[in-house]
Design an enzyme around this catalytic site. Structure first.
Site, PDB file in Angstrom:
ATOM      1  CB  CYS A 128     -15.882 -21.929 -20.628  1.00 28.72           C
ATOM      2  SG  CYS A 128     -15.955 -20.351 -19.787  1.00 28.72           S
ATOM      3  CG  HIS A 138     -13.232 -21.559 -23.964  1.00 24.09           C
ATOM      4  ND1 HIS A 138     -14.317 -20.760 -24.225  1.00 24.09           N
ATOM      5  CD2 HIS A 138     -12.792 -21.231 -22.717  1.00 24.09           C
ATOM      6  CE1 HIS A 138     -14.534 -19.981 -23.170  1.00 24.09           C
ATOM      7  NE2 HIS A 138     -13.627 -20.256 -22.252  1.00 24.09           N
ATOM      8  CG  ASN A 178     -14.191 -16.739 -21.432  1.00 29.85           C
ATOM      9  OD1 ASN A 178     -15.159 -17.327 -21.915  1.00 29.85           O
ATOM     10  ND2 ASN A 178     -13.444 -17.249 -20.479  1.00 29.85           N
TER      11      ASN A 178
HETATM   12  N1  ACO Z   1      -4.666  -4.744 -15.800  1.00 29.47           N
HETATM   13  C1  ACO Z   1      -3.447  -4.459 -15.316  1.00 29.47           C
HETATM   14  N2  ACO Z   1      -2.794  -5.262 -14.459  1.00 29.47           N
HETATM   15  C2  ACO Z   1      -3.418  -6.386 -14.090  1.00 29.47           C
HETATM   16  C3  ACO Z   1      -4.694  -6.739 -14.561  1.00 29.47           C
HETATM   17  C4  ACO Z   1      -5.319  -5.858 -15.444  1.00 29.47           C
HETATM   18  N3  ACO Z   1      -6.538  -6.091 -15.961  1.00 29.47           N
HETATM   19  N4  ACO Z   1      -5.049  -7.915 -14.024  1.00 29.47           N
HETATM   20  C5  ACO Z   1      -4.035  -8.305 -13.242  1.00 29.47           C
HETATM   21  N5  ACO Z   1      -3.027  -7.372 -13.281  1.00 29.47           N
HETATM   22  C6  ACO Z   1      -1.766  -7.388 -12.604  1.00 29.47           C
HETATM   23  C7  ACO Z   1      -1.747  -8.264 -11.381  1.00 29.47           C
HETATM   24  O1  ACO Z   1      -2.239  -7.585 -10.264  1.00 29.47           O
HETATM   25  C8  ACO Z   1      -0.288  -8.618 -11.272  1.00 29.47           C
HETATM   26  O2  ACO Z   1       0.361  -7.539 -10.658  1.00 29.47           O
HETATM   27  P1  ACO Z   1       1.561  -7.814  -9.591  1.00 29.47           P
HETATM   28  O3  ACO Z   1       2.613  -8.536 -10.366  1.00 29.47           O
HETATM   29  O4  ACO Z   1       1.943  -6.439  -9.167  1.00 29.47           O
HETATM   30  O5  ACO Z   1       0.953  -8.651  -8.522  1.00 29.47           O
HETATM   31  C9  ACO Z   1       0.190  -8.675 -12.703  1.00 29.47           C
HETATM   32  O6  ACO Z   1      -0.792  -7.954 -13.480  1.00 29.47           O
HETATM   33  C10 ACO Z   1       0.271 -10.084 -13.259  1.00 29.47           C
HETATM   34  O7  ACO Z   1      -0.927 -10.769 -12.904  1.00 29.47           O
HETATM   35  P2  ACO Z   1      -1.111 -12.280 -13.212  1.00 29.47           P
HETATM   36  O8  ACO Z   1      -2.396 -12.764 -12.620  1.00 29.47           O
HETATM   37  O9  ACO Z   1       0.142 -13.004 -12.847  1.00 29.47           O
HETATM   38  O10 ACO Z   1      -1.236 -12.228 -14.804  1.00 29.47           O
HETATM   39  P3  ACO Z   1      -1.282 -13.428 -15.813  1.00 29.47           P
HETATM   40  O11 ACO Z   1      -0.170 -13.295 -16.777  1.00 29.47           O
HETATM   41  O12 ACO Z   1      -1.462 -14.756 -15.127  1.00 29.47           O
HETATM   42  O13 ACO Z   1      -2.628 -13.119 -16.611  1.00 29.47           O
HETATM   43  C11 ACO Z   1      -4.900 -13.858 -16.737  1.00 29.47           C
HETATM   44  C12 ACO Z   1      -3.848 -13.100 -15.914  1.00 29.47           C
HETATM   45  C13 ACO Z   1      -5.087 -13.123 -18.044  1.00 29.47           C
HETATM   46  C14 ACO Z   1      -6.200 -13.886 -15.957  1.00 29.47           C
HETATM   47  C15 ACO Z   1      -4.404 -15.305 -17.007  1.00 29.47           C
HETATM   48  O14 ACO Z   1      -3.947 -15.899 -15.820  1.00 29.47           O
HETATM   49  C16 ACO Z   1      -5.476 -16.167 -17.619  1.00 29.47           C
HETATM   50  O15 ACO Z   1      -5.945 -15.945 -18.712  1.00 29.47           O
HETATM   51  N6  ACO Z   1      -5.882 -17.274 -16.940  1.00 29.47           N
HETATM   52  C17 ACO Z   1      -6.907 -18.144 -17.449  1.00 29.47           C
HETATM   53  C18 ACO Z   1      -8.211 -17.563 -17.089  1.00 29.47           C
HETATM   54  C19 ACO Z   1      -9.356 -18.119 -17.895  1.00 29.47           C
HETATM   55  O16 ACO Z   1      -9.203 -18.501 -19.027  1.00 29.47           O
HETATM   56  N7  ACO Z   1     -10.534 -18.100 -17.268  1.00 29.47           N
HETATM   57  C20 ACO Z   1     -11.720 -18.438 -17.910  1.00 29.47           C
HETATM   58  C21 ACO Z   1     -12.025 -19.875 -17.758  1.00 29.47           C
HETATM   59  S1  ACO Z   1     -13.440 -20.303 -18.655  1.00 29.47           S
HETATM   60  C22 ACO Z   1     -14.897 -20.260 -17.669  1.00 29.47           C
HETATM   61  O17 ACO Z   1     -15.427 -21.283 -17.313  1.00 29.47           O
HETATM   62  C23 ACO Z   1     -15.489 -18.950 -17.302  1.00 29.47           C
END
Ligand code: ACO
Length: 327
Positions: free
Chosen positions: A117, A254, A284
Site C-alpha cells: 500500500c 492511504h 483499501n
Molecule cells: N464483521 C463482524 N465482526 C468482525 C469482523 C467483521 N467483518 N471482523 C472482525 N470481527 C470481530 C472479531 O472477530 C472480533 O470479535 P471477538 O471480539 O468476538 O473476538 C471483533 O470483531 C473485534 O475484532 P478486532 O480485530 O479487534 O477489530 P478491530 O477494531 O481491530 O478492527 C480492523 C479490525 C478493521 C481490521 C482494524 O484492526 C484495522 O483496520 N487494522 C488495520 C488494517 C489495515 O489497514 N490493513 C491494510 C494495510 S495496507 C496493505 O498493505 C494491504
C-alpha cells in the site's frame, strides 16, 4: 546532466471498475454487517474488477487519463513505473503490459515496484530521483492493485477491507512560471514485521501445504504500526522543511481505515476537513489508494494551485512513506 527546473506533478488520472460491492452484499457472504464495517473502518462499498479487468487494464486506464490531463502523449514518457503487489503475472512486469496498451515508446524504462500500500509513494520518490538525475524527462507513475484477487471471501476479518482500482500521475519539469513542485519525500520499512500482513503463497519460496495466496493480517498490530509510521513520517517531513501541520492545505492519506485517518488528523492538529477521504466508496485499494484519492481531490476542487499537500502511506512490509508537494 541535471534538469533545468524542479520536478512537478503535471497531471493525474484514475480508473475504478464499474462493479460495486456494498456492505449488505458482503453480509450475505460472511458473518458481518453494514453497521460493523462502517463503525470499525468507515467503508460502505468497494469496486471489484471483473469481466477481464486486470491490474494492467486498470493501470492503463488511469495512465491514459493522467496523460490527457497533463496534455502529453505516450511518446513523451521515458519512464513508466507501476506500483503493485498484485501484478497480472510474475513476469513480464505489469509496466510492460501497460507500455504496450498505451503505446509508450521503446526507449522507456518500464518496471514494477512492490511496497504494497506504500507502493505509490515509493514509486513517486524513485521516479523523482530518476528525473532529477537528468537522464529521464517525463515519468508516468501508476499505483494499481486488484487485491480482491487475493482475498479469502470466507474470512470476515479481511474480505470487508479491500477493493480494486488504479491511479496515476505524470511527473516532469515544472511548467514555466509555476511554483508547483515536489518538495521532499521519506520512505521507511519496519524490520521484523513481515508476518503481520502478507500473502504467504504464490512466490518462489519453498511452498508449505498451508501457504495460501490469500491475505492474512494481524489487524490490531498493523493498525498500531500504521498510526505510528504515518505520524512519524509526517512529523519528520514537516520538521526538516521548517513547516507546520497548520500550513498543510490538504493531506491525502492511504485509505485503509477511517479510525487510522482520524488519529493522523488529531496528531497533525488538523481540522478533519483538510484530510481527503474517499475510502467509504472504494475501501483499501492498496497502491491505487493515494493516486485515486489525489485525482478525485483535484478534480473536485479540493486541491488548488499553490496548496501544500502531504501524501502519506503505510502497507505490508511493513512499509511507510510520505511526500510533500507544492501544487
Ligand atoms: N464483521 C463482524 N465482526 C468482525 C469482523 C467483521 N467483518 N471482523 C472482525 N470481527 C470481530 C472479531 O472477530 C472480533 O470479535 P471477538 O471480539 O468476538 O473476538 C471483533 O470483531 C473485534 O475484532 P478486532 O480485530 O479487534 O477489530 P478491530 O477494531 O481491530 O478492527 C480492523 C479490525 C478493521 C481490521 C482494524 O484492526 C484495522 O483496520 N487494522 C488495520 C488494517 C489495515 O489497514 N490493513 C491494510 C494495510 S495496507 C496493505 O498493505 C494491504
Amino acid at each position: 546532466m541535471s534538469p533545468a527546473s524542479p520536478i512537478a506533478i503535471l497531471g493525474t488520472g484514475s480508473h475504478a471498475p464499474a462493479r460495486i460491492l456494498n456492505n449488505d452484499e458482503l453480509s450475505r457472504l460472511v458473518d458481518t454487517s453494514d453497521e460493523w464495517i462502517i463503525t470499525r473502518t468507515g467503508i460502505r462499498e468497494r469496486r471489484v474488477a471483473e469481466g477481464g479487468e486486470t491490474t494492467a487494464t486498470m493501470a492503463a486506464g488511469a495512465g491514459r487519463a493522467a496523460l490527457a490531463d497533463a496534455g502529453l502523449s505516450p511518446h513523451d514518457i521515458d519512464l513508466l513505473i507501476v506500483a503493485t503487489c498484485t501484478p497480472d503475472l510474475p513476469m513480464p512486469s505489469t509496466a510492460c503490459l501497460v507500455q504496450t496498451a498505451l503505446g509508450v515508446r521503446e526507449r522507456a524504462a518500464c518496471f514494477d515496484l512492490n511496497a504494497a500500500c506504500s507502493g505509490f509513494v515509493y514509486a513517486l520518490d524513485q521516479a523523482w530521483a530518476l528525473l532529477a538525475s537528468g537522464r529521464y524527462r517525463h515519468a508516468l507513475v501508476i499505483g494499481a492493485d486488484k487485491l480482491t484477487s487475493a482475498v479469502d471471501w470466507t474470512d470476515r476479518t479481511t474480505c470487508v477491507l479491500f477493493g480494486d482500482g488504479a491511479g496515476a500521475i505524470v511527473l516532469g519539469p515544472a511548467r514555466p512560471g509555476s511554483d508547483s513542485r515536489l518538495i521532499d519525500a521519506q520512505l521507511g520499512a519496519i524490520p521484523g514485521t513481515a508476518e503481520l500482513l502478507s500473502i504467504p503463497g504464490g512466490g518462489a519460496s519453498p511452498a508449505t501445504p498451508e501457504a495460501r495466496r490469500c491475505i492474512t493480517m494481524k489487524g490490531k498490530e498493523v493498525f498500531k504500526h500504521a498510526v505510528r509510521g504515518m505520524e512519524e513520517v509526517a512529523r519528520d517531513l514537516l520538521a526538516r522543511n521548517g513547516l507546520t501541520g497548520a500550513e498543510l492545505a490538504c493531506v491525502v492519506p492511504h485509505q485503509a481505515n477511517l479510525r487510522i485517518i482520524h488519529a493522523l488528523a488529531q496528531y497533525l492538529e488538523l481540522p478533519y476537513e483538510r484530510i481527503f477521504v474517499n475510502l467509504e466508496r472504494y475501501g483499501n485499494t492498496s497502491a491505487a489508494s493515494i493516486p485515486l484519492a489525489l485525482d478525485e481531490a483535484r478534480r473536485s476542487g479540493r486541491v488548488k494551485s499553490g496548496d501544500l499537500l502531504l501524501l502519506v502511506a503505510f502497507g505490508a512490509g511493513l512499509t511507510y512513506g510520505g511526500a510533500l508537494v507544492r501544487w
